[in-house]
Design an enzyme around this catalytic site. Structure first.
Site, PDB file in Angstrom:
ATOM      1  N   GLY A 110      74.535  41.818  63.447  1.00 11.27           N
ATOM      2  CA  GLY A 110      75.320  42.398  62.359  1.00 11.27           C
ATOM      3  C   GLY A 110      76.756  42.654  62.731  1.00 11.27           C
ATOM      4  O   GLY A 110      77.289  43.722  62.450  1.00 11.27           O
ATOM      5  N   LYS A 147      86.921  33.705  67.833  1.00  9.48           N
ATOM      6  CA  LYS A 147      86.331  33.075  69.010  1.00  9.48           C
ATOM      7  C   LYS A 147      87.301  32.096  69.658  1.00  9.48           C
ATOM      8  O   LYS A 147      87.476  32.081  70.877  1.00  9.48           O
ATOM      9  CB  LYS A 147      85.023  32.375  68.628  1.00  9.48           C
ATOM     10  CG  LYS A 147      83.915  33.319  68.211  1.00  9.48           C
ATOM     11  CD  LYS A 147      82.690  32.570  67.716  1.00  9.48           C
ATOM     12  CE  LYS A 147      81.613  33.537  67.224  1.00  9.48           C
ATOM     13  NZ  LYS A 147      80.455  32.826  66.640  1.00  9.48           N
ATOM     14  N   CYS A 199      74.164  31.661  59.284  1.00 11.43           N
ATOM     15  CA  CYS A 199      73.953  31.788  60.724  1.00 11.43           C
ATOM     16  C   CYS A 199      72.949  30.769  61.284  1.00 11.43           C
ATOM     17  O   CYS A 199      73.267  30.035  62.205  1.00 11.43           O
ATOM     18  CB  CYS A 199      73.525  33.212  61.062  1.00 11.43           C
ATOM     19  SG  CYS A 199      74.831  34.431  60.741  1.00 11.43           S
ATOM     20  N   VAL A 253      79.298  28.928  70.293  1.00 11.21           N
ATOM     21  CA  VAL A 253      79.120  30.330  70.667  1.00 11.21           C
ATOM     22  C   VAL A 253      78.636  31.059  69.421  1.00 11.21           C
ATOM     23  O   VAL A 253      79.350  31.107  68.412  1.00 11.21           O
ATOM     24  CB  VAL A 253      80.418  30.946  71.202  1.00 11.21           C
ATOM     25  CG1 VAL A 253      80.230  32.433  71.458  1.00 11.21           C
ATOM     26  CG2 VAL A 253      80.859  30.242  72.480  1.00 11.21           C
ATOM     27  N   HIS A 254      77.431  31.616  69.498  1.00 12.41           N
ATOM     28  CA  HIS A 254      76.757  32.149  68.315  1.00 12.41           C
ATOM     29  C   HIS A 254      76.416  33.614  68.524  1.00 12.41           C
ATOM     30  O   HIS A 254      75.872  33.991  69.563  1.00 12.41           O
ATOM     31  CB  HIS A 254      75.465  31.352  68.080  1.00 12.41           C
ATOM     32  CG  HIS A 254      74.774  31.647  66.787  1.00 12.41           C
ATOM     33  ND1 HIS A 254      75.017  30.924  65.640  1.00 12.41           N
ATOM     34  CD2 HIS A 254      73.854  32.580  66.454  1.00 12.41           C
ATOM     35  CE1 HIS A 254      74.260  31.387  64.656  1.00 12.41           C
ATOM     36  NE2 HIS A 254      73.547  32.402  65.122  1.00 12.41           N
ATOM     37  N   ASP A 255      76.747  34.430  67.532  1.00 14.21           N
ATOM     38  CA  ASP A 255      76.407  35.848  67.598  1.00 14.21           C
ATOM     39  C   ASP A 255      75.148  36.107  66.781  1.00 14.21           C
ATOM     40  O   ASP A 255      75.014  35.636  65.650  1.00 14.21           O
ATOM     41  CB  ASP A 255      77.568  36.700  67.093  1.00 14.21           C
ATOM     42  CG  ASP A 255      78.774  36.639  68.023  1.00 14.21           C
ATOM     43  OD1 ASP A 255      78.559  36.434  69.237  1.00 14.21           O
ATOM     44  OD2 ASP A 255      79.905  36.765  67.549  1.00 14.21           O
ATOM     45  N   GLU A 256      74.260  36.867  67.358  1.00 11.12           N
ATOM     46  CA  GLU A 256      72.915  37.094  66.832  1.00 11.12           C
ATOM     47  C   GLU A 256      72.897  37.479  65.353  1.00 11.12           C
ATOM     48  O   GLU A 256      73.698  38.288  64.884  1.00 11.12           O
ATOM     49  CB  GLU A 256      72.257  38.213  67.637  1.00 11.12           C
ATOM     50  CG  GLU A 256      70.864  38.600  67.181  1.00 11.12           C
ATOM     51  CD  GLU A 256      70.296  39.753  67.996  1.00 11.12           C
ATOM     52  OE1 GLU A 256      69.068  39.846  68.092  1.00 11.12           O
ATOM     53  OE2 GLU A 256      71.098  40.545  68.531  1.00 11.12           O
ATOM     54  N   SER A 274      82.493  25.811  65.607  1.00  9.60           N
ATOM     55  CA  SER A 274      82.759  27.175  65.128  1.00  9.60           C
ATOM     56  C   SER A 274      83.923  27.146  64.157  1.00  9.60           C
ATOM     57  O   SER A 274      84.870  26.373  64.321  1.00  9.60           O
ATOM     58  CB  SER A 274      83.089  28.099  66.295  1.00  9.60           C
ATOM     59  OG  SER A 274      83.481  29.373  65.834  1.00  9.60           O
ATOM     60  N   ASP A 284      84.265  44.511  61.642  1.00 10.14           N
ATOM     61  CA  ASP A 284      83.635  43.688  62.678  1.00 10.14           C
ATOM     62  C   ASP A 284      83.809  44.389  64.015  1.00 10.14           C
ATOM     63  O   ASP A 284      84.938  44.669  64.420  1.00 10.14           O
ATOM     64  CB  ASP A 284      84.301  42.305  62.703  1.00 10.14           C
ATOM     65  CG  ASP A 284      83.522  41.267  63.494  1.00 10.14           C
ATOM     66  OD1 ASP A 284      82.871  41.647  64.481  1.00 10.14           O
ATOM     67  OD2 ASP A 284      83.570  40.081  63.124  1.00 10.14           O
ATOM     68  N   ARG A 333      82.398  43.158  66.883  1.00  5.34           N
ATOM     69  CA  ARG A 333      82.134  42.217  67.973  1.00  5.34           C
ATOM     70  C   ARG A 333      83.356  42.046  68.858  1.00  5.34           C
ATOM     71  O   ARG A 333      83.247  41.816  70.050  1.00  5.34           O
ATOM     72  CB  ARG A 333      81.754  40.839  67.407  1.00  5.34           C
ATOM     73  CG  ARG A 333      80.401  40.776  66.754  1.00  5.34           C
ATOM     74  CD  ARG A 333      80.210  39.442  66.092  1.00  5.34           C
ATOM     75  NE  ARG A 333      81.183  39.204  65.027  1.00  5.34           N
ATOM     76  CZ  ARG A 333      81.286  38.065  64.356  1.00  5.34           C
ATOM     77  NH1 ARG A 333      80.487  37.056  64.660  1.00  5.34           N
ATOM     78  NH2 ARG A 333      82.166  37.927  63.387  1.00  5.34           N
TER      79      ARG A 333
END
Length: 416
Positions: free
Chosen positions: A288, A356, A258, A241-244, A351, A327, A329
Site C-alpha cells: 500500500g 524509481k 500491480c 522493481v516492484h512494490d508489494e 516501470s 506515498d 515508499r
C-alpha cells in the site's frame, strides 16, 4: 536507596559499557574487517546492533518462545545453507554511502564467520540465495498463444521458469540512512524511537551502535539467467522493481495494475534471458505504498463512496486525507539491492515510475529504455489509477538529465 530518592534506570543492552569485542566498520573492504552483525538476544555482551535477527518475524519468534515451543537458546544449524550462486564482492560494497540498508556480506556470514559461530556467537545470515522454479497462470497463457516459447533452460514446456531467488532482510547503517534522507542522525534515531512507541531505547541511549535491524519486511529478488551477468554492463539487463500489492499480486484484484505489471516484468525478464541477456525482478515489501493494507482498503472505500464515485482527479487526494501522505515508499533506499548485485546499467527498466527511475539514476545507475505496461494488460477497474498517475506526472516521456538528478537527489555520496 530511600523510597523518596529518584531511581535512575540505564536503558542499554550492554551493561558492561561501550567497549566491544565485535566492532563494525561499515563499508570495509572485507567481511572480517567489517565484522559480523550480531543481534543475539541471549548473549547480550556480544550484541553490536540495535534490534535482532529476523526482521518482522522476530516478533513471531518471541511468541514462539513465550508459548514454550521454541527455546530462547536455540541456534540455527547453518550447515549447507551457503548460497547456490556466487555474488560479489562488487566495488559498490566498499564505496562509502553506496549501500546503507542491507548487509552486503549477509549471504556469506555462515562461511566467513564459521569459527565464531562454532564458538557460540549468534551470527546469522541476513541474505539467502537459492534456486527454484516458478509457475504463473498468465505465463502459461502466453505460452499457449505463442508469445513466449519454451527453450528448456529458462522456460520449460510445462510453464515452469528456472530462477535464482534471493531473500534479503533489512540491515540499516544509521549514519548512511540519515545521510540518504538528508536528516541529522540524532533526529532520525529520536524519530525511530518515538514512532515505534519506544520499542528500541538503544536508538537514543547507544549512539555507538550504528546498525539497526528494523522489524520490517525485506526484499525478494528473482534472477532469470546467470546472476554474474547482472554486473556485466554489456550484457543486456531487463529489470522490474516492484512494490508489494497483496490484493493484486496474490489475489488478482483488478483495481490496480500491480499483478499485470509484475507478470509483464517476469515475461520481459524471461525473454531477456532467452536472448542471451539477464532478467531481474526485485520485489519490495512495501504494501500500500508502504502505508499498509488497512490504510489502502480505507482509501478504496473513501474513493468509491465520494460524490461522483472513483475519480482520477481525487485519486491521490483521498490517500493523503486518510494517511496524511500520498506515498510513504519514497525510493531512496531502493537502489541498494541493485548496488549489492553489482548493477551499474539497466538496459530496459520495466516501470512507469519517475520516482524509481530518479532514485536509480541519482545513485549512479545508468538506465536506458523505460517500458510501460501494455494497454491491453490494464484491467478496466484500474483505468482510474492509470489516469491519475499520468495526470500527476508519474511517468514522463522526456526524462530528466541524469547528471542533474545525481546533483539534486539527497546528499552526494562522497559526502557521506
Amino acid at each position: 536507596m530511600s523510597s523518596n530518592q529518584p531511581r535512575h534506570i540505564r536503558l542499554t543492552s550492554h551493561p558492561d559499557g561501550m567497549a566491544h569485542r565485535w566492532p563494525l566498520a561499515w563499508a570495509a573492504a572485507t567481511p572480517t574487517q567489517r565484522g559480523p552483525v550480531i543481534g543475539s538476544t541471549t548473549r547480550l555482551a556480544d550484541r553490536n546492533v540495535i534490534g535482532t535477527h529476523g526482521g518482522s518475524y522476530s516478533v513471531y519468534r518471541a511468541l514462539a518462545v513465550s508459548a514454550g515451543t521454541l527455546s530462547p537458546l536455540q541456534r540455527p544449524d547453518l550447515a549447507n545453507t551457503h548460497p547456490v550462486a556466487e555474488i560479489g564482492p562488487h566495488p559498490q560494497w566498499s564505496e562509502p554511502g553506496k549501500i546503507v540498508s542491507l548487509d552486503p556480506w549477509g549471504h556469506l556470514a555462515q562461511t566467513v564467520f564459521d569459527g565464531a559461530i562454532a564458538e557460540g556467537i549468534d551470527i546469522r545470515p541476513s541474505i539467502a540465495v537459492t534456486r527454484a522454479r516458478l509457475n504463473m497462470a498468465e505465463l502459461n497463457g502466453l505460452i499457449a498463444e505463442g508469445s513466449l516459447k519454451p527453450d528448456g533452460q529458462i522456460l520449460h514446456a510445462n510453464g515452469d521458469v528456472s530462477v535464482t531467488k534471493i531473500a534479503v532482510d533489512p540491515v540499516w547503517w544509521l549514519p548512511g540512512i540519515a545521510a540518504r534522507f538528508a536528516t541529522p542522525e540524532h533526529s532520525l534515531r529520536r524519530t525511530l524511537f518515538e514512532q515505534t512507541g519506544g520499542m528500541y531505547p538503544e536508538l537514543v541511549t547507544r549512539p555507538d551502535l550504528e546498525v539497526f535491524l528494523p522489524p520490517i519486511g525485506g526484499i525478494s529478488v528473482y534472477v532469470f539467467g546467470a546472476v554474474a551477468d547482472l554486473a556485466r554492463r554489456r550484457v543486456p539487463l531487463t529489470c522490474r522493481v516492484h512494490d508489494e500489492c497483496n490484493g493484486s499480486d496474490v489475489f488478482g484484484s483488478d483495481i490496480c495494475t500491480c499483478r499485470p505489471y509484475l507478470i509483464h516484468g517476469i515475461e520481459e525478464g524471461v525473454r531477456a534471458a532467452q536472448q542471451g541477456g539477464v532478467g531481474l525482478v526485485v520485489y519490495n515489501r512495501k504494501e500500500g505504498r508502504a502505508l499498509g493494507e488497512v490504510t489502502k482498503f480505507l482509501v478504496y472505500n473513501a474513493r468509491k463512496r465520494q460524490e461522483g464515485g472513483d475519480q482520477a482527479a481525487t485519486y491521490f487526494e483521498r490517500t493523503e486525507c486518510v494517511a496524511g501522505v500520498q506515498d510513504a515508499r519514497f525510493q531512496q533506499l531502493m537502489p541498494d539491492v541493485l548496488h549489492w548485485l553489482g548493477i551499474t546499467r539497466i538496459h530496459r527498466l520495466v516501470s512507469m515510475s519517475n520516482m524509481k527511475y530518479e532514485a536509480m539514476v541519482g545513485q549512479g545507475i545508468d538506465v536506458g529504455e523505460r517500458v510501460p505496461i501494455p494497454e491491453d494488460r490494464v484491467p478496466p477497474d484500474a483505468n482510474v489509477e492509470m489516469e491519475a498517475k499520468k495526470a500527476a506526472g508519474y511517468f514522463s516521456e522526456d526524462l530528466p538529465d541524469a547528471a542533474a538528478l545525481r546533483d539534486t537527489i539527497g546528499r552526494p555520496l562522497d559526502s557521506m
